[in-house]
Write a protein that holds these residues in place. Sequence first.
Motif, short mmCIF file in Angstrom:
data_model
loop_
_atom_site.label_atom_id
_atom_site.label_comp_id
_atom_site.label_asym_id
_atom_site.label_seq_id
_atom_site.Cartn_x
_atom_site.Cartn_y
_atom_site.Cartn_z
N GLU A 1 4.00 1.50 -0.95
CA GLU A 1 4.73 1.60 -2.22
C GLU A 1 3.81 2.09 -3.33
O GLU A 1 4.24 2.89 -4.18
N ASP A 2 2.56 1.64 -3.33
CA ASP A 2 1.59 2.14 -4.32
C ASP A 2 1.37 3.64 -4.15
O ASP A 2 1.07 4.33 -5.12
N CYS B 1 -3.02 3.26 4.98
CA CYS B 1 -2.50 1.90 4.84
C CYS B 1 -2.62 1.08 6.12
O CYS B 1 -2.99 -0.10 6.09
N CYS C 1 0.84 -1.20 0.00
CA CYS C 1 0.00 0.00 0.00
C CYS C 1 0.87 1.25 0.00
O CYS C 1 0.63 2.19 -0.76
#
Length: 195
Positions: A72-73, A112, A70
């Motif tokens: 990293e997204d 997240c 999450c």
Amino acid sequence: MVAIVVIGVGGACARPAPTGEPIRVIEQLEIAELERRAREHGWTEQADVLAKGYVTRADYEQAIDHVRACAEDGGNGISEPTLSPIDNLTLEFGFPVGAMDDEVIWDLSDRCLQRWHSLVETGYQVSHEAVMDADILAASLTCMADAGFPMVGEIRNARDMAARVSPEDGEVLSDCIVEAAMQVRPDLPMVGVAW
């Protein structure tokens, strides 16, 4: 070092004189209640883990992997999780700061953690017994005694200590645990306290 303090919730009551013995019971959330909350928010993955009634280490680590993905997204990431010496259960990690505005990182962190992690972590803590590292426990007990809260009996974790102080004195306890951890383990990247 970052200190993260999450203390248990308790009702108001008169402060009894410190005896060192337990003066209250710290209630734990039921895993079924955690599952209900997850389903209420639409966090199906957390709800499905909690539906088993027990959270394994693998379940907990999977939740952290979801948080990592999450983050990293969202254009960031998380630091490498490290085992907390405060309970020898939880894996502490942070959201690196610098490449993004602090407010954006806090929003990403909240989003997240809530979506993938927070209720599973609580379920993991409920499913297992916390045991504080001996050196931090000893320093915490010394700090509490110096603050006027001597403690006696079997004490293994922050919950055992919290049972010996009133809810109003929880901040003294959390401060002592953080201070003790920073004193004996100055290399810790962060300190989280919960009971």
